[in-house]
Design a protein around this motif. Structure first.
Motif, PDB file in Angstrom:
ATOM      1  N   PRO A  27      -4.765  38.533 -13.493  1.00  0.00           N
ATOM      2  CA  PRO A  27      -5.846  39.250 -14.480  1.00  0.00           C
ATOM      3  C   PRO A  27      -5.838  38.608 -15.886  1.00  0.00           C
ATOM      4  CG  PRO A  27      -4.043  40.552 -13.337  1.00  0.00           C
ATOM      5  CD  PRO A  27      -3.550  39.181 -13.160  1.00  0.00           C
ATOM      6  N   VAL A  28      -6.765  38.894 -16.853  1.00  0.00           N
ATOM      7  CA  VAL A  28      -6.950  38.335 -18.097  1.00  0.00           C
ATOM      8  C   VAL A  28      -6.660  39.330 -19.030  1.00  0.00           C
ATOM      9  CG1 VAL A  28      -8.182  36.160 -17.169  1.00  0.00           C
ATOM     10  CG2 VAL A  28      -9.312  38.414 -17.994  1.00  0.00           C
ATOM     11  N   TRP A  29      -6.409  38.889 -20.237  1.00  0.00           N
ATOM     12  CA  TRP A  29      -6.167  39.824 -21.329  1.00  0.00           C
ATOM     13  C   TRP A  29      -7.665  39.944 -21.838  1.00  0.00           C
ATOM     14  CZ3 TRP A  29      -2.055  42.154 -22.476  1.00  0.00           C
ATOM     15  CH2 TRP A  29      -0.798  41.521 -22.005  1.00  0.00           C
ATOM     16  N   ILE A  30      -8.056  41.071 -22.189  1.00  0.00           N
ATOM     17  CA  ILE A  30      -9.398  41.239 -22.905  1.00  0.00           C
ATOM     18  C   ILE A  30      -8.990  42.291 -24.231  1.00  0.00           C
ATOM     19  CG2 ILE A  30     -10.819  41.047 -20.754  1.00  0.00           C
ATOM     20  CD1 ILE A  30     -10.956  44.096 -20.735  1.00  0.00           C
ATOM     21  N   THR A  31      -9.976  41.971 -25.099  1.00  0.00           N
ATOM     22  CA  THR A  31      -9.917  42.851 -26.238  1.00  0.00           C
ATOM     23  C   THR A  31     -10.651  44.232 -26.000  1.00  0.00           C
ATOM     24  OG1 THR A  31     -10.043  41.151 -27.862  1.00  0.00           O
ATOM     25  CG2 THR A  31     -10.754  43.274 -28.519  1.00  0.00           C
ATOM     26  N   TYR A  32     -10.080  45.419 -26.093  1.00  0.00           N
ATOM     27  CA  TYR A  32     -10.616  46.767 -25.989  1.00  0.00           C
ATOM     28  C   TYR A  32     -10.488  47.480 -27.066  1.00  0.00           C
ATOM     29  CZ  TYR A  32     -10.287  51.362 -23.780  1.00  0.00           C
ATOM     30  OH  TYR A  32     -10.473  52.873 -23.612  1.00  0.00           O
ATOM     31  N   GLU A  33     -11.713  48.243 -27.341  1.00  0.00           N
ATOM     32  CA  GLU A  33     -11.825  49.249 -28.418  1.00  0.00           C
ATOM     33  C   GLU A  33     -11.630  50.597 -28.003  1.00  0.00           C
ATOM     34  OE1 GLU A  33     -11.882  48.275 -31.677  1.00  0.00           O
ATOM     35  OE2 GLU A  33     -11.853  46.108 -31.347  1.00  0.00           O
ATOM     36  N   PRO A  34     -10.416  51.137 -27.987  1.00  0.00           N
ATOM     37  CA  PRO A  34     -10.395  52.462 -27.855  1.00  0.00           C
ATOM     38  C   PRO A  34     -11.222  53.612 -28.328  1.00  0.00           C
ATOM     39  CG  PRO A  34      -8.425  51.666 -28.841  1.00  0.00           C
ATOM     40  CD  PRO A  34      -9.466  50.784 -28.830  1.00  0.00           C
ATOM     41  N   TYR A  35     -11.558  54.405 -27.669  1.00  0.00           N
ATOM     42  CA  TYR A  35     -12.501  55.594 -28.323  1.00  0.00           C
ATOM     43  C   TYR A  35     -11.659  56.663 -29.356  1.00  0.00           C
ATOM     44  CZ  TYR A  35     -12.026  56.483 -23.286  1.00  0.00           C
ATOM     45  OH  TYR A  35     -11.741  56.557 -22.080  1.00  0.00           O
ATOM     46  N   ASP A  36     -10.473  56.872 -28.944  1.00  0.00           N
ATOM     47  CA  ASP A  36      -9.984  57.802 -29.290  1.00  0.00           C
ATOM     48  C   ASP A  36      -8.695  57.361 -30.335  1.00  0.00           C
ATOM     49  OD1 ASP A  36      -9.587  61.056 -27.674  1.00  0.00           O
ATOM     50  OD2 ASP A  36     -11.333  59.541 -27.657  1.00  0.00           O
ATOM     51  N   ARG A  37      -8.367  56.213 -30.408  1.00  0.00           N
ATOM     52  CA  ARG A  37      -7.525  55.697 -31.039  1.00  0.00           C
ATOM     53  C   ARG A  37      -7.578  54.773 -32.321  1.00  0.00           C
ATOM     54  NH1 ARG A  37      -3.494  53.259 -26.477  1.00  0.00           N
ATOM     55  NH2 ARG A  37      -2.794  52.313 -28.535  1.00  0.00           N
ATOM     56  N   ASN A  38      -6.638  54.018 -32.525  1.00  0.00           N
ATOM     57  CA  ASN A  38      -6.847  53.384 -33.879  1.00  0.00           C
ATOM     58  C   ASN A  38      -7.755  52.146 -33.739  1.00  0.00           C
ATOM     59  OD1 ASN A  38      -5.806  51.036 -32.615  1.00  0.00           O
ATOM     60  ND2 ASN A  38      -3.642  51.864 -33.154  1.00  0.00           N
ATOM     61  N   THR A  39      -8.171  51.500 -34.837  1.00  0.00           N
ATOM     62  CA  THR A  39      -9.369  50.525 -34.884  1.00  0.00           C
ATOM     63  C   THR A  39      -8.755  49.316 -34.664  1.00  0.00           C
ATOM     64  OG1 THR A  39      -9.224  50.407 -37.202  1.00  0.00           O
ATOM     65  CG2 THR A  39     -10.917  51.909 -36.198  1.00  0.00           C
ATOM     66  N   GLN A  40      -7.515  48.951 -34.484  1.00  0.00           N
ATOM     67  CA  GLN A  40      -7.234  47.453 -34.380  1.00  0.00           C
ATOM     68  C   GLN A  40      -7.564  46.698 -33.127  1.00  0.00           C
ATOM     69  OE1 GLN A  40      -2.980  48.539 -34.945  1.00  0.00           O
ATOM     70  NE2 GLN A  40      -2.208  48.330 -32.763  1.00  0.00           N
TER      71      GLN A  40
END
Length: 141
Positions: free
Chosen positions: A123-136
């Motif tokens: 598997p590969v790492w991907i950047t994920y922008e969570p909808y309910d969490r912090n913005t980092q």
């Protein structure tokens, strides 16, 4: 969520499977645990495991069965790692490499793929922008 004789499977805090399961009780030991391999509890043919097709962000294993409300109350919150009953917590925020840390302090770090060597099937790492969490931005495999 597993209790003797029963297991419940939650996806994004919603119950998707509730059934009897008479395979004994779970124990804490040194056996290898495979995340993302869907084994006999959730598939039609128990002799042919299937693999999760999707992203994972944070894996939490608790020593006690959690209620749906407890799951929903903390599912969009990053934990400290020292919560009572938490025995494994992978934040999966590393973003590079073949391993991810156990943030519960248990020292049970995870490996992406079959071992620490890079393979084109990992598997590969991907950047994920969570909808309910912090913005980092979290990383998901």
């Amino acid at each position: 969520v597993y209790t003797t004789g029963n297991h419940k499977v939650y996806l994004n805090g919603e119950l998707i499977n509730d059934s009897s399961y008479l395979q004994g009780s779970l124990t804490i030991g040194s056996a290898l645990m495979r995340m993302g391999e869907i084994d006999h509890c959730c598939i039609i043919d128990p002799t042919s495991p299937q693999y999760y097709k999707g992203d994972m962000d944070e894996i939490r294993i608790w020593h006690a069965a959690r209620t749906q409300q407890e799951i929903q109350n903390t599912m969009s919150t990053q934990l400290s790692g020292s919560e009572s009953g938490l025995v494994y917590y992978a934040k999966m925020d590393e973003g590079t490499g073949q391993t991810f840390a156990d943030s519960s302090g248990g020292g049970n770090n995870g490996t992406i793929g079959h071992n620490t060597s890079v393979a084109n099937t990992d598997p590969v790492w991907i950047t994920y922008e969570p909808y309910d969490r912090n913005t980092q931005g979290d990383y998901v495999i």
